[in-house]
Scaffold this motif. Structure first.
Motif, PDB file in Angstrom:
ATOM      1  N   SER A 184       0.862  -1.189   0.000  1.00 28.11           N
ATOM      2  CA  SER A 184       0.000   0.000   0.000  1.00 28.11           C
ATOM      3  C   SER A 184       0.890   1.228   0.000  1.00 28.11           C
ATOM      4  O   SER A 184       1.923   1.248   0.671  1.00 28.11           O
ATOM      5  N   THR A 185       0.483   2.235  -0.754  1.00 29.54           N
ATOM      6  CA  THR A 185       1.257   3.481  -0.733  1.00 29.54           C
ATOM      7  C   THR A 185       0.368   4.627  -0.301  1.00 29.54           C
ATOM      8  O   THR A 185      -0.820   4.668  -0.627  1.00 29.54           O
ATOM      9  N   GLU A 188      -0.944   8.973   4.142  1.00 31.28           N
ATOM     10  CA  GLU A 188      -2.060   9.017   5.095  1.00 31.28           C
ATOM     11  C   GLU A 188      -2.290   7.683   5.793  1.00 31.28           C
ATOM     12  O   GLU A 188      -3.106   7.598   6.705  1.00 31.28           O
ATOM     13  N   LEU A 189      -1.568   6.654   5.377  1.00 30.14           N
ATOM     14  CA  LEU A 189      -1.914   5.301   5.841  1.00 30.14           C
ATOM     15  C   LEU A 189      -1.220   4.892   7.125  1.00 30.14           C
ATOM     16  O   LEU A 189      -0.033   5.141   7.322  1.00 30.14           O
ATOM     17  N   ILE A 201      -5.631   7.679   7.890  1.00 22.56           N
ATOM     18  CA  ILE A 201      -6.651   6.624   7.845  1.00 22.56           C
ATOM     19  C   ILE A 201      -5.955   5.280   8.005  1.00 22.56           C
ATOM     20  O   ILE A 201      -4.738   5.188   7.794  1.00 22.56           O
ATOM     21  N   ARG A 202      -6.720   4.275   8.362  1.00 20.75           N
ATOM     22  CA  ARG A 202      -6.121   2.943   8.443  1.00 20.75           C
ATOM     23  C   ARG A 202      -6.105   2.319   7.051  1.00 20.75           C
ATOM     24  O   ARG A 202      -7.022   2.507   6.261  1.00 20.75           O
ATOM     25  N   ASP A 203      -5.048   1.576   6.795  1.00 26.13           N
ATOM     26  CA  ASP A 203      -4.868   0.886   5.516  1.00 26.13           C
ATOM     27  C   ASP A 203      -5.878  -0.253   5.413  1.00 26.13           C
ATOM     28  O   ASP A 203      -5.828  -1.196   6.198  1.00 26.13           O
ATOM     29  N   SER A 204      -6.806  -0.171   4.451  1.00 24.51           N
ATOM     30  CA  SER A 204      -7.725  -1.304   4.255  1.00 24.51           C
ATOM     31  C   SER A 204      -7.411  -2.066   2.972  1.00 24.51           C
ATOM     32  O   SER A 204      -7.788  -3.228   2.820  1.00 24.51           O
ATOM     33  N   ASN A 205      -6.714  -1.440   2.042  1.00 22.76           N
ATOM     34  CA  ASN A 205      -6.465  -2.121   0.765  1.00 22.76           C
ATOM     35  C   ASN A 205      -5.595  -3.361   0.921  1.00 22.76           C
ATOM     36  O   ASN A 205      -5.830  -4.374   0.255  1.00 22.76           O
ATOM     37  N   THR A 250      -1.252  -0.438  -4.314  1.00 19.68           N
ATOM     38  CA  THR A 250      -2.426   0.425  -4.443  1.00 19.68           C
ATOM     39  C   THR A 250      -2.026   1.856  -4.149  1.00 19.68           C
ATOM     40  O   THR A 250      -1.131   2.116  -3.341  1.00 19.68           O
ATOM     41  N   GLY A 251      -2.703   2.745  -4.818  1.00 18.95           N
ATOM     42  CA  GLY A 251      -2.464   4.175  -4.645  1.00 18.95           C
ATOM     43  C   GLY A 251      -1.339   4.655  -5.550  1.00 18.95           C
ATOM     44  O   GLY A 251      -0.559   3.864  -6.103  1.00 18.95           O
ATOM     45  N   GLY A 252      -1.300   5.968  -5.721  1.00 17.80           N
ATOM     46  CA  GLY A 252      -0.169   6.573  -6.411  1.00 17.80           C
ATOM     47  C   GLY A 252      -0.110   6.347  -7.909  1.00 17.80           C
ATOM     48  O   GLY A 252       0.980   6.364  -8.498  1.00 17.80           O
ATOM     49  N   SER A 254      -2.708   7.852 -10.012  1.00 21.18           N
ATOM     50  CA  SER A 254      -3.545   8.814 -10.739  1.00 21.18           C
ATOM     51  C   SER A 254      -2.746  10.084 -11.010  1.00 21.18           C
ATOM     52  O   SER A 254      -1.524  10.050 -11.065  1.00 21.18           O
ATOM     53  N   GLY A 303      -6.057   3.745  -5.679  1.00 21.82           N
ATOM     54  CA  GLY A 303      -6.069   3.568  -4.231  1.00 21.82           C
ATOM     55  C   GLY A 303      -7.433   3.501  -3.584  1.00 21.82           C
ATOM     56  O   GLY A 303      -7.575   2.943  -2.491  1.00 21.82           O
ATOM     57  N   ASN A 304      -8.455   4.023  -4.234  1.00 17.69           N
ATOM     58  CA  ASN A 304      -9.771   3.942  -3.602  1.00 17.69           C
ATOM     59  C   ASN A 304     -10.153   2.471  -3.429  1.00 17.69           C
ATOM     60  O   ASN A 304      -9.976   1.666  -4.348  1.00 17.69           O
TER      61      ASN A 304
END
Ligand code: AMP
Ligand code: MG
Length: 422
Positions: A184-185, A188-189, A201-205, A250-252, A254, A303-304
């Protein structure tokens, strides 16, 4: 369609272009369930190995038993594991147990419940006629010697595994389960156990993907969280390329200022990295890269949380199945009756909407309920079991037929379908 967007099909052909089944390995047969066979196997022994009794009862000559009431002399008792060498002559029978070899001379078995033995146990009277071959399991009925057991691409299921074991085959060439790392990237995680600061936020991905991967039968490795920095992301990718067949991040990916995943992949793999805008909602931004020296594939998903799941289903899971040697890499996509409206606007994209489908009394699959849409609404897609495909247009109304991908076929039964097997 927006010029810079590509269709799902195009994106999938980019994904699959460099992917072939992993190098085959030899495994103990007991460890192959769910894996895909990489070589051909033929039967070396017939199955059943010898003609034997299907019932506990009496082995007889059917010529003696064309009418009910035949009275035969009992000359032997044969148990499973015995060799049964006593010949059954005219007017004779042997006691025989299920799985015991049919003795020479006998051609049929009368079940014990259709027979009466006299007080001394020397004679048996059959209460019905026995037809030639009754209750006999013939040598080679299931498998003949040299018959094909396995061809490459066959998935090893428990019955196939058991068949191999019954043949005395102890090892098998298979395609290994891909080793998949998940990263996960995002600055905020925070891990599920960590304290949350402002804006965090907590990492859910990562837990979601690790779970989806485990369900797909691959070997998973948790690569943790990386901050939004070229250095951090690069360090994880550099390490993972030597240990993983596939890396899913996930993330990074867009167009934000902190979208380093696509930059790092481009840096590391130049022309072998490709950032795409796929004409889907959710999950439009997507980056795929291929490391030509190690063969590792990288999937950079949006990432969403719901975008992550959709990207996983459309791109990652088929890729993993290709690596694992499967012939069918896609989930089944079938027609379903929509029981509610599915409004949408024209935007050049295929919309993918999670829903709950079940088999109704009309024998058809119905989408009973759709998840609220929003790529951040993870709980909204929890306990759904299909992904409805809503092509560009004005949407659908209740009663329309739609196409949907089945995500979980274990949860499709309507109430009446589970009540009975008859
Ligand atoms: P990004 O794709 O990095 O621009 O992230 C898009 C959205 O997804 C942002 O709201 C992120 O906070 C959220 N997000 C990214 N990664 C995760 C994650 N691992 N778990 C939960 N939400 C995430
Ligand atoms: Mg981010």
């Amino acid at each position: 369609m927006n010029r810079s967007m590509i269709s799902v099909d195009e994106a999938r052909s980019v994904v699959l272009a460099n992917l072939a089944p992993l190098t085959r390995v030899t495994r103990a047969v007991a460890d192959t369930v769910g894996l895909v066979a990489a070589s051909t196997v033929h039967a070396t022994e017939p199955s059943p190995r010898f003609t034997n009794s299907a019932m506990d009862g009496f082995a007889v000559r059917s010529d003696d038993t064309t009418t009910s009431g035949a009275r035969l002399r009992i000359v032997d008792a044969i148990f499973a594991g015995d060799s049964g060498r006593v010949v059954v002559g005219p007017g004779e029978a042997t006691r025989i147990m299920t799985g015991a070899p049919l003795p020479p001379g006998a051609d049929s078995v009368c079940p014990r419940e259709d027979a009466t033995v006299d007080d001394e146990g020397r004679y048996v009277t059959l209460r019905r006629a026995v037809v030639y071959g009754d209750c006999v399991r013939h040598v080679g009925e299931d498998l003949r010697v040299a018959q094909s057991l396995i061809t490459p691409g066959d998935v090893i299921d428990p019955a196939l595994l058991g068949t191999l074991a019954a043949q005395g085959i102890t090892s098998l060439d298979v395609y290994p389960a891909p080793r998949v790392g998940v990263l996960s990237t995002g600055n905020e995680l925070v891990d599920e156990s960590g304290p949350l600061g402002p804006g965090q936020i907590r990492d859910s991905n990562r837990p979601t993907l690790l779970a989806a991967l485990r369900q797909s039968g691959v070997e998973v490795s948790d690569l943790g969280t990386a901050r939004d920095s070229m250095r951090d992301v690069r360090a994880v990718f550099e390490r993972a390329r030597t240990t993983c067949d596939v890396v899913v991040s996930t993330g990074g990916v867009s167009a934000g200022d902190a979208d380093f995943v696509k930059v790092v992949l481009r840096d590391l793999f130049t022309d072998h990295a490709r950032s795409m805008q796929v004409a889907i909602r959710p999950g439009k931004p997507f980056t795929m890269a291929h490391d030509p020296s190690t063969g590792t594939s990288f999937f950079g998903l949006a990432g969403n949380p719901v975008s992550t799941l959709v990207g996983f289903e459309l791109f990652v899971r088929p890729a993993l199945r290709r690596l694992a040697g499967h012939r069918d890499i896609d989930r089944p996509t079938v027609s379903m009756v929509l029981d509610c409206d599915l409004p949408r606007r024209r935007d050049g994209k295929l919309h993918l909407v999670h829903g709950v489908c079940r088999i109704h009394d009309d024998g058809l699959l119905h989408v009973e309920r759709l998840a609220r849409q929003g790529s951040h609404l993870l709980f909204a897609v929890a306990r759904t079991n299909c992904l409805v495909l809503a092509p560009d247009g004005d949407g659908f109304v209740a009663g329309d037929t739609v196409r949907a991908m089945i995500l979980d076929d274990g949860q499709m039964n309507a109430v009446s379908a589970v009540r009975t097997f008859s």
